[in-house]
Design a protein around this motif. Sequence first.
Motif, PDB file in Angstrom:
ATOM      1  N   GLU A  23       3.603  15.087 -25.516  1.00  0.00           N
ATOM      2  CA  GLU A  23       2.670  14.871 -24.394  1.00  0.00           C
ATOM      3  C   GLU A  23       2.029  16.211 -23.976  1.00  0.00           C
ATOM      4  OE1 GLU A  23       4.654  10.946 -22.226  1.00  0.00           O
ATOM      5  OE2 GLU A  23       5.276  12.960 -21.639  1.00  0.00           O
ATOM      6  N   ALA A  24       2.810  17.288 -24.001  1.00  0.00           N
ATOM      7  CA  ALA A  24       2.265  18.599 -23.633  1.00  0.00           C
ATOM      8  C   ALA A  24       1.205  19.023 -24.648  1.00  0.00           C
ATOM      9  CB  ALA A  24       3.393  19.626 -23.559  1.00  0.00           C
ATOM     10  N   LEU A  25       1.491  18.807 -25.935  1.00  0.00           N
ATOM     11  CA  LEU A  25       0.517  19.159 -26.978  1.00  0.00           C
ATOM     12  C   LEU A  25      -0.749  18.310 -26.858  1.00  0.00           C
ATOM     13  CD1 LEU A  25       2.842  19.584 -30.117  1.00  0.00           C
ATOM     14  CD2 LEU A  25       1.454  21.373 -29.038  1.00  0.00           C
ATOM     15  N   LEU A  26      -0.554  17.026 -26.531  1.00  0.00           N
ATOM     16  CA  LEU A  26      -1.713  16.125 -26.405  1.00  0.00           C
ATOM     17  C   LEU A  26      -2.578  16.513 -25.198  1.00  0.00           C
ATOM     18  CD1 LEU A  26       0.009  12.712 -27.294  1.00  0.00           C
ATOM     19  CD2 LEU A  26      -1.668  13.925 -28.693  1.00  0.00           C
ATOM     20  N   ALA A  27      -1.914  17.008 -24.122  1.00  0.00           N
ATOM     21  CA  ALA A  27      -2.664  17.453 -22.935  1.00  0.00           C
ATOM     22  C   ALA A  27      -3.518  18.672 -23.299  1.00  0.00           C
ATOM     23  CB  ALA A  27      -1.699  17.785 -21.797  1.00  0.00           C
ATOM     24  N   LEU A  29      -4.594  19.356 -26.265  1.00  0.00           N
ATOM     25  CA  LEU A  29      -5.641  18.877 -27.169  1.00  0.00           C
ATOM     26  C   LEU A  29      -6.767  18.226 -26.371  1.00  0.00           C
ATOM     27  CD1 LEU A  29      -6.403  18.410 -30.197  1.00  0.00           C
ATOM     28  CD2 LEU A  29      -5.286  16.194 -30.026  1.00  0.00           C
ATOM     29  N   GLU A  30      -6.385  17.434 -25.374  1.00  0.00           N
ATOM     30  CA  GLU A  30      -7.381  16.726 -24.571  1.00  0.00           C
ATOM     31  C   GLU A  30      -8.316  17.714 -23.875  1.00  0.00           C
ATOM     32  OE1 GLU A  30      -5.820  14.210 -21.460  1.00  0.00           O
ATOM     33  OE2 GLU A  30      -7.543  12.871 -21.674  1.00  0.00           O
ATOM     34  N   GLN A  31      -7.727  18.787 -23.403  1.00  0.00           N
ATOM     35  CA  GLN A  31      -8.525  19.791 -22.704  1.00  0.00           C
ATOM     36  C   GLN A  31      -9.607  20.382 -23.617  1.00  0.00           C
ATOM     37  OE1 GLN A  31      -6.065  22.857 -21.063  1.00  0.00           O
ATOM     38  NE2 GLN A  31      -7.197  22.870 -19.153  1.00  0.00           N
ATOM     39  N   VAL A  32      -9.209  20.748 -24.836  1.00  0.00           N
ATOM     40  CA  VAL A  32     -10.215  21.358 -25.725  1.00  0.00           C
ATOM     41  C   VAL A  32     -11.186  20.323 -26.276  1.00  0.00           C
ATOM     42  CG1 VAL A  32      -9.307  23.573 -26.515  1.00  0.00           C
ATOM     43  CG2 VAL A  32      -8.380  21.503 -27.477  1.00  0.00           C
ATOM     44  N   VAL A  33     -10.696  19.092 -26.518  1.00  0.00           N
ATOM     45  CA  VAL A  33     -11.590  18.071 -27.090  1.00  0.00           C
ATOM     46  C   VAL A  33     -12.647  17.664 -26.062  1.00  0.00           C
ATOM     47  CG1 VAL A  33     -11.700  15.679 -27.910  1.00  0.00           C
ATOM     48  CG2 VAL A  33      -9.990  17.205 -28.827  1.00  0.00           C
ATOM     49  N   THR A  34     -12.236  17.453 -24.810  1.00  0.00           N
ATOM     50  CA  THR A  34     -13.223  17.030 -23.799  1.00  0.00           C
ATOM     51  C   THR A  34     -14.161  18.191 -23.435  1.00  0.00           C
ATOM     52  OG1 THR A  34     -11.506  17.347 -22.158  1.00  0.00           O
ATOM     53  CG2 THR A  34     -12.015  15.089 -22.699  1.00  0.00           C
ATOM     54  N   GLY A  35     -13.674  19.419 -23.511  1.00  0.00           N
ATOM     55  CA  GLY A  35     -14.495  20.576 -23.164  1.00  0.00           C
ATOM     56  C   GLY A  35     -15.459  20.976 -24.279  1.00  0.00           C
ATOM     57  N   LEU A  36     -15.358  20.320 -25.403  1.00  0.00           N
ATOM     58  CA  LEU A  36     -16.184  20.677 -26.568  1.00  0.00           C
ATOM     59  C   LEU A  36     -17.628  20.254 -26.324  1.00  0.00           C
ATOM     60  CD1 LEU A  36     -15.377  21.698 -29.480  1.00  0.00           C
ATOM     61  CD2 LEU A  36     -15.420  19.318 -30.161  1.00  0.00           C
ATOM     62  N   ASN A  37     -18.551  21.227 -26.249  1.00  0.00           N
ATOM     63  CA  ASN A  37     -19.938  20.763 -26.098  1.00  0.00           C
ATOM     64  C   ASN A  37     -20.872  21.316 -27.153  1.00  0.00           C
ATOM     65  OD1 ASN A  37     -19.904  23.303 -24.991  1.00  0.00           O
ATOM     66  ND2 ASN A  37     -19.792  22.490 -22.881  1.00  0.00           N
ATOM     67  N   ASN A  38     -20.393  22.235 -27.939  1.00  0.00           N
ATOM     68  CA  ASN A  38     -21.155  22.592 -29.147  1.00  0.00           C
ATOM     69  C   ASN A  38     -20.142  23.066 -30.189  1.00  0.00           C
ATOM     70  OD1 ASN A  38     -20.619  25.375 -28.593  1.00  0.00           O
ATOM     71  ND2 ASN A  38     -22.254  25.256 -27.067  1.00  0.00           N
ATOM     72  N   SER A  39     -20.623  23.137 -31.432  1.00  0.00           N
ATOM     73  CA  SER A  39     -19.653  23.404 -32.495  1.00  0.00           C
ATOM     74  C   SER A  39     -19.406  24.903 -32.662  1.00  0.00           C
ATOM     75  CB  SER A  39     -20.111  22.774 -33.798  1.00  0.00           C
ATOM     76  OG  SER A  39     -21.385  23.260 -34.119  1.00  0.00           O
ATOM     77  N   ALA A 115     -14.899  11.355 -29.892  1.00  0.00           N
ATOM     78  CA  ALA A 115     -14.497   9.952 -29.708  1.00  0.00           C
ATOM     79  C   ALA A 115     -13.187   9.665 -30.440  1.00  0.00           C
ATOM     80  CB  ALA A 115     -15.600   9.025 -30.210  1.00  0.00           C
ATOM     81  N   ILE A 116     -13.100  10.118 -31.700  1.00  0.00           N
ATOM     82  CA  ILE A 116     -11.868   9.868 -32.480  1.00  0.00           C
ATOM     83  C   ILE A 116     -10.702  10.635 -31.865  1.00  0.00           C
ATOM     84  CG2 ILE A 116     -10.748  10.160 -34.748  1.00  0.00           C
ATOM     85  CD1 ILE A 116     -12.835   8.323 -35.433  1.00  0.00           C
ATOM     86  N   GLY A 117     -10.980  11.869 -31.427  1.00  0.00           N
ATOM     87  CA  GLY A 117      -9.931  12.689 -30.803  1.00  0.00           C
ATOM     88  C   GLY A 117      -9.403  12.014 -29.539  1.00  0.00           C
ATOM     89  N   MET A 124      -1.801   7.610 -28.874  1.00  0.00           N
ATOM     90  CA  MET A 124      -0.496   8.280 -28.980  1.00  0.00           C
ATOM     91  C   MET A 124       0.265   8.138 -27.657  1.00  0.00           C
ATOM     92  SD  MET A 124       0.509   9.944 -31.781  1.00  0.00           S
ATOM     93  CE  MET A 124       1.374  11.466 -31.417  1.00  0.00           C
ATOM     94  N   LEU A 125      -0.439   8.343 -26.549  1.00  0.00           N
ATOM     95  CA  LEU A 125       0.214   8.249 -25.234  1.00  0.00           C
ATOM     96  C   LEU A 125       0.690   6.830 -24.954  1.00  0.00           C
ATOM     97  CD1 LEU A 125      -2.127  10.584 -23.136  1.00  0.00           C
ATOM     98  CD2 LEU A 125       0.206  11.095 -23.906  1.00  0.00           C
TER      99      LEU A 125
END
Length: 274
Positions: A23-27, A29-39, A115-117, A124-125
């Motif tokens: 859960e800590a790793l997924l949190a 991951l969520e932070q970087v995936v949602t914050g992603l706005n350019n490659s 979206a997939i992330g 997983m949660l």
Amino acid sequence: MTTSTTSQLEVCESLLREHRQMEALLAELEQVVTGLNNSVPEELEGIRAIMTKIEPEMNTHFACEEQVLFPAVSPYHPMVLMEAEHEELIELRQDFLMLLGQPSPDAEGLAKLQAIGARFISDMLDHIGREDAGIFPTCERALSDNEKQAVIDGMAHLRAQAEKLPTPMISRPERSFEALQVDLISPAQRAVFSERLLDTNDLEIKHLVIQAGQSIPAHWAPKQGTLICLSGTGHFNANALECELKPGTTVVMTPRLLHSIQAETDCHLLMLLR
Ligand SMILES: [Fe+2]
Ligand SMILES: [Fe+2]
């Protein structure tokens, strides 16, 4: 059913700990995936770094559940559903890793990656939540202390192996089917005709046709046999007993049973040997 109401052993303790770590790793991951706005290469690199931690954790954790815990509990509760969820989660993870492999995705690629992330994280949660709330308490109630100890030891062994060599992704045998067809219409041309429909390590299937008035004299097979009458009528004899054969009759034989078959009318039989 075995119960262990007074058991002090907690078989799922280590798995619960791994859930919290995941859960800590997924949190993260969520932070970087949602914050992603350019490659930006650094951002993608950050996601890859987290996935490098998640992937081996997942493989070893799923292996502990599927190869050790679930088989121990399956005589009391089937765990098929959880295995199906593991399969879907691994598929999602692989899709996500494939998209991450692109050096610099365009806007559409980035949206897909996000979206997939996001789906991987939420599925997983959900899975972890279902195990925490339903599956693991069921395991605690179902297993005896001895069974729990065997599971704890089995999982410890698997984790020790993973320290030396990362646990590979669980691979399952291919699922397929084969349709076999026998000719029940054409009249029998020979006294006895036999065609092999299937021959694998586990199962042999033969189509036997015995012409009206003909018979197969006493014989036996080294394997367990099941004889199914598809059409026609006749008799099956073994141990000085006679059994009428008609469409639908199914005779299950132990290995080495001496038996004979007589056909009154053209008889189509399926013989399954295993
Ligand atoms: Fe699981
Ligand atoms: Fe789990």
